[in-house]
Write a protein that holds these residues in place. Structure first.
Motif, PDB file in Angstrom:
ATOM      1  N   ILE A 114       0.568  -1.380   0.214  1.00 32.13           N
ATOM      2  CA  ILE A 114       0.193  -0.347  -0.101  1.00 32.13           C
ATOM      3  C   ILE A 114       1.246   1.745   0.108  1.00 32.13           C
ATOM      4  O   ILE A 114       0.206   2.201  -0.618  1.00 32.13           O
ATOM      5  CB  ILE A 114      -1.155  -0.399   1.579  1.00 32.13           C
ATOM      6  N   GLY A 115       1.942   1.392   0.631  1.00 31.28           N
ATOM      7  CA  GLY A 115       2.966   2.315   0.775  1.00 31.28           C
ATOM      8  C   GLY A 115       3.313   2.424  -0.616  1.00 31.28           C
ATOM      9  O   GLY A 115       3.640   4.006  -0.940  1.00 31.28           O
ATOM     10  N   ARG A 116       3.820   1.663  -1.199  1.00 28.88           N
ATOM     11  CA  ARG A 116       4.905   2.242  -2.681  1.00 28.88           C
ATOM     12  C   ARG A 116       3.055   2.821  -3.766  1.00 28.88           C
ATOM     13  O   ARG A 116       3.502   3.172  -4.459  1.00 28.88           O
ATOM     14  CB  ARG A 116       4.738   0.716  -3.079  1.00 28.88           C
ATOM     15  N   ILE A 117       2.252   1.475  -3.430  1.00 28.40           N
ATOM     16  CA  ILE A 117       0.344   2.212  -4.323  1.00 28.40           C
ATOM     17  C   ILE A 117       0.628   3.536  -4.185  1.00 28.40           C
ATOM     18  O   ILE A 117       0.445   4.402  -4.946  1.00 28.40           O
ATOM     19  CB  ILE A 117      -0.144   1.293  -4.264  1.00 28.40           C
ATOM     20  N   SER A 118       0.376   3.860  -2.977  1.00 25.27           N
ATOM     21  CA  SER A 118       0.563   5.179  -2.602  1.00 25.27           C
ATOM     22  C   SER A 118       2.138   5.986  -3.220  1.00 25.27           C
ATOM     23  O   SER A 118       1.233   7.245  -3.964  1.00 25.27           O
ATOM     24  CB  SER A 118      -0.077   5.716  -1.027  1.00 25.27           C
ATOM     25  N   VAL A 123       3.736  10.534  -6.651  1.00 24.51           N
ATOM     26  CA  VAL A 123       4.481  11.225  -7.120  1.00 24.51           C
ATOM     27  C   VAL A 123       4.288  12.462  -8.825  1.00 24.51           C
ATOM     28  O   VAL A 123       4.921  13.403  -9.342  1.00 24.51           O
ATOM     29  CB  VAL A 123       5.172  10.178  -8.602  1.00 24.51           C
ATOM     30  N   PHE A 124       3.024  12.101  -9.196  1.00 22.09           N
ATOM     31  CA  PHE A 124       2.939  13.221  -9.948  1.00 22.09           C
ATOM     32  C   PHE A 124       1.117  13.875 -10.129  1.00 22.09           C
ATOM     33  O   PHE A 124       0.827  13.718  -9.121  1.00 22.09           O
ATOM     34  CB  PHE A 124       2.086  12.483 -11.695  1.00 22.09           C
ATOM     35  N   PRO A 125       2.147  15.602 -10.582  1.00 17.96           N
ATOM     36  CA  PRO A 125       1.419  16.752  -9.478  1.00 17.96           C
ATOM     37  C   PRO A 125       0.035  16.377 -10.180  1.00 17.96           C
ATOM     38  O   PRO A 125      -0.412  15.793 -11.409  1.00 17.96           O
ATOM     39  CB  PRO A 125       1.837  17.679 -10.058  1.00 17.96           C
ATOM     40  N   GLY A 126      -0.543  17.085  -9.472  1.00 19.52           N
ATOM     41  CA  GLY A 126      -2.350  16.624  -9.488  1.00 19.52           C
ATOM     42  C   GLY A 126      -2.867  17.238 -11.060  1.00 19.52           C
ATOM     43  O   GLY A 126      -3.893  17.323 -11.880  1.00 19.52           O
ATOM     44  N   ALA A 127      -2.176  18.337 -11.560  1.00 21.26           N
ATOM     45  CA  ALA A 127      -2.233  19.477 -12.723  1.00 21.26           C
ATOM     46  C   ALA A 127      -1.813  18.095 -13.652  1.00 21.26           C
ATOM     47  O   ALA A 127      -3.110  18.443 -14.993  1.00 21.26           O
ATOM     48  CB  ALA A 127      -1.577  20.767 -12.671  1.00 21.26           C
ATOM     49  N   GLU A 128      -1.257  17.476 -13.917  1.00 19.11           N
ATOM     50  CA  GLU A 128      -0.194  16.721 -14.568  1.00 19.11           C
ATOM     51  C   GLU A 128      -1.471  15.619 -15.278  1.00 19.11           C
ATOM     52  O   GLU A 128      -1.385  14.869 -16.058  1.00 19.11           O
ATOM     53  CB  GLU A 128       0.546  15.739 -14.742  1.00 19.11           C
TER      54      GLU A 128
END
Length: 142
Positions: A114-118, A123-128
């Motif tokens: 679960i930690g790796r998935i989160s 990693v990606f910003p919400g705007a992207e």
């Protein structure tokens, strides 16, 4: 009272009229949207071409739009739908968070997964992500 709870002092200042008026407007929208079926008797989607662009009156509290629809009814029903969606999204998020947190707290391997998935989602910003979803939807539509 304000010495023991300094965050409450903002409500007792006279110079903060914009905050107070904004909170009153939001409270009115909240109460109005919860009691929508009692407040609004007109259908917000009903089109009456003979009553288009009327000024506010006893029949239409905020007037009508270019199609003759009641503006007040549209605002109240829009707030009603928005609040229902917001509460549903919050409840769903809370349930998912509780389940994932409980699972993660019970076993180390689940915590690692679960930690790796989160981490990979953060990693990606919400705007992207929003642009990517928008492009994907637009390609499918056109």
């Amino acid at each position: 009272m304000t010495r023991s709870m300094p965050f409450l002092s903002i409500w007792y200042r006279r110079s903060n009229a914009m905050l107070t008026s904004g909170c009153i407007i939001m409270l009115l929208l909240l109460v109005g949207s919860i009691t929508t079926p009692l407040l609004v008797t007109l259908d917000p989607l009903a089109i009456d071409a003979s009553r288009k662009l009327e000024a506010p009156s006893a029949d239409f509290l905020l007037g009508t739009d270019e199609f003759g629809r009641d503006t007040f009814a549209r605002i109240i029903f829009g707030a009603y739908v928005s609040l229902r969606v917001a509460f549903a999204a919050t409840a769903l998020t809370a349930v998912i968070g509780i389940v994932l947190g409980t699972t993660s707290g019970q076993s180390r391997w689940a915590d690692a997964i679960i930690g790796r998935i989160s981490d990979s989602l953060l990693v990606f910003p919400g705007a992207e992500v929003a642009v990517g979803v928008g492009v994907g939807v637009a390609v499918g539509v056109v």
